[in-house]
Write an enzyme that holds these catalytic residues in place. Sequence first.
Site, PDB file in Angstrom:
ATOM      1  N   LEU A   1     109.494  -5.433  23.309  1.00  0.00           N
ATOM      2  CA  LEU A   1     108.178  -5.501  23.818  1.00  0.00           C
ATOM      3  C   LEU A   1     107.448  -4.339  24.425  1.00  0.00           C
ATOM      4  CD1 LEU A   1     108.281  -9.071  25.148  1.00  0.00           C
ATOM      5  CD2 LEU A   1     108.155  -8.063  22.859  1.00  0.00           C
ATOM      6  N   ARG A   2     108.487  -3.242  24.359  1.00  0.00           N
ATOM      7  CA  ARG A   2     107.774  -1.955  24.836  1.00  0.00           C
ATOM      8  C   ARG A   2     107.849  -1.597  26.355  1.00  0.00           C
ATOM      9  NH1 ARG A   2     110.445   0.434  20.812  1.00  0.00           N
ATOM     10  NH2 ARG A   2     109.188   0.562  18.635  1.00  0.00           N
TER      11      ARG A   2
ATOM     12  N   ASP B   1     113.468  -8.485  14.637  1.00  0.00           N
ATOM     13  CA  ASP B   1     113.800  -7.008  15.027  1.00  0.00           C
ATOM     14  C   ASP B   1     112.277  -6.235  15.149  1.00  0.00           C
ATOM     15  OD1 ASP B   1     114.920  -4.590  15.702  1.00  0.00           O
ATOM     16  OD2 ASP B   1     115.109  -3.994  13.602  1.00  0.00           O
TER      17      ASP B   1
ATOM     18  N   HIS C   1     104.457  -0.316  17.088  1.00  0.00           N
ATOM     19  CA  HIS C   1     104.189   1.048  17.350  1.00  0.00           C
ATOM     20  C   HIS C   1     102.658   1.480  17.313  1.00  0.00           C
ATOM     21  CE1 HIS C   1     108.420   2.775  16.946  1.00  0.00           C
ATOM     22  NE2 HIS C   1     108.408   2.400  15.662  1.00  0.00           N
TER      23      HIS C   1
END
Length: 424
Positions: free
Chosen positions: A64-65, A306, A310
């Site tokens: 989830l960055r 997965d 981005h």
Amino acid sequence: MSLLIRGARVLDPASGFDGIAELGIRDGLIDHLGSGAPAGAYEETLDAAGLWLMPGLLDLAARLREPGQTHKASFRSEIPAAFASGVTGIVLPPDTSPAIDSPAIVNRIHRSAQAAGPLNVHVLGALTKGLAGEALSEMGALKQAGCVGLGNAYAPLANSLIARRALEYANGLGLTVHVFAQDPALSNGGCVHEGPVGTRLGLAPIPAAAEVAALRFWISLVEDTGASIHIGRLSTAKGAGLVDSAQRRGLPVTADVAVHQLFLTDEDVDGFNAQCHVIPPLRSAEDRDALRDAVRRGVIGAICSDHQPHEADAKTNPFPQTEPGISGLESLLPLALRFASETGMAPLDLAARLSSGPAAVIDADAGSLAAGRPADLLLVDSQARWRLQAAALRSAGRNTAFDGSEMHGRVVRTLIRGQTVFSA
């Protein structure tokens, strides 16, 4: 709050129940499941005729960055995408920035996630300090902080002794080690499958042997230590065969596959399609078909997204310089339903690969519709057909190889502890 859901086709993989039934929820817990009318009244009744009711999806790999890469995505952007996709729980890999190698980072992640929504966020702790592959992390402290397993994400370990010691310590703590099976020397900085397509495009290859060699190494250590390992994101036919062999011998080895590996092959990379730049790479059609067979037979017990969102610039450079990964949360369920439709897989088995199978890997209280369990579930219209549009994704990441592809099934409602977190 209480809710009665009536008339749905209930799929409960934990008990093996598949049939039209009524499910009651009180105070966040399931209090009734059966064909007969429950005792007592409910504040709300929902007619779900024609829909499937199944446990909420548990995604074993979703980045989830946050923390560290919020220019790509964040909890606040990705958690609503998860809810709209029927995902009620995710496992966060340890390669955040900073890496999840201390209780302080674990606590920070849980606080930030809870502030963004009630998604069940499970955390993998780093196997080594800073994921550097050299010194073992404080595994006991990570477990106490709530980590459900340990892993080193894509980062290699310094040597085989570190790997063996890691398994020994993790085993002593009752923790499963999550392994990314790719030999770093054989992969050698490659970016595509070793085959005709990669050769024609002049791209550095990652041979199937990189996965196979790593799997043989890890399985041999399981034989020596008795430790449990989970192989994340299998990509090859031979790899699936090795997992099958290990399981037949009674070794504690489980595996998952990213849903895009059940559809795409290295042929989809042709034309330098950066949306198909993923790690592990897309393999041959024969590998894809073997993975499908392994999922059907239960050798691969979990399907994951997965998810790797981005920003647009990450996919605009020459292929080797683009960042690998697909924004996969919103395509996980519809692609899994399409897979079941194409292969004839029973809906109950599919529900197991998306809920109870992943739950068993991390020993989570999920994947079951039994009375007394948390009411984390979804209603899905399995007959809906639609086309995914990258521009319409709720995720901050619009990087998908399935833009314009037909999807099977739409989530109608998602509930976590009996509370509706998404409704169509």
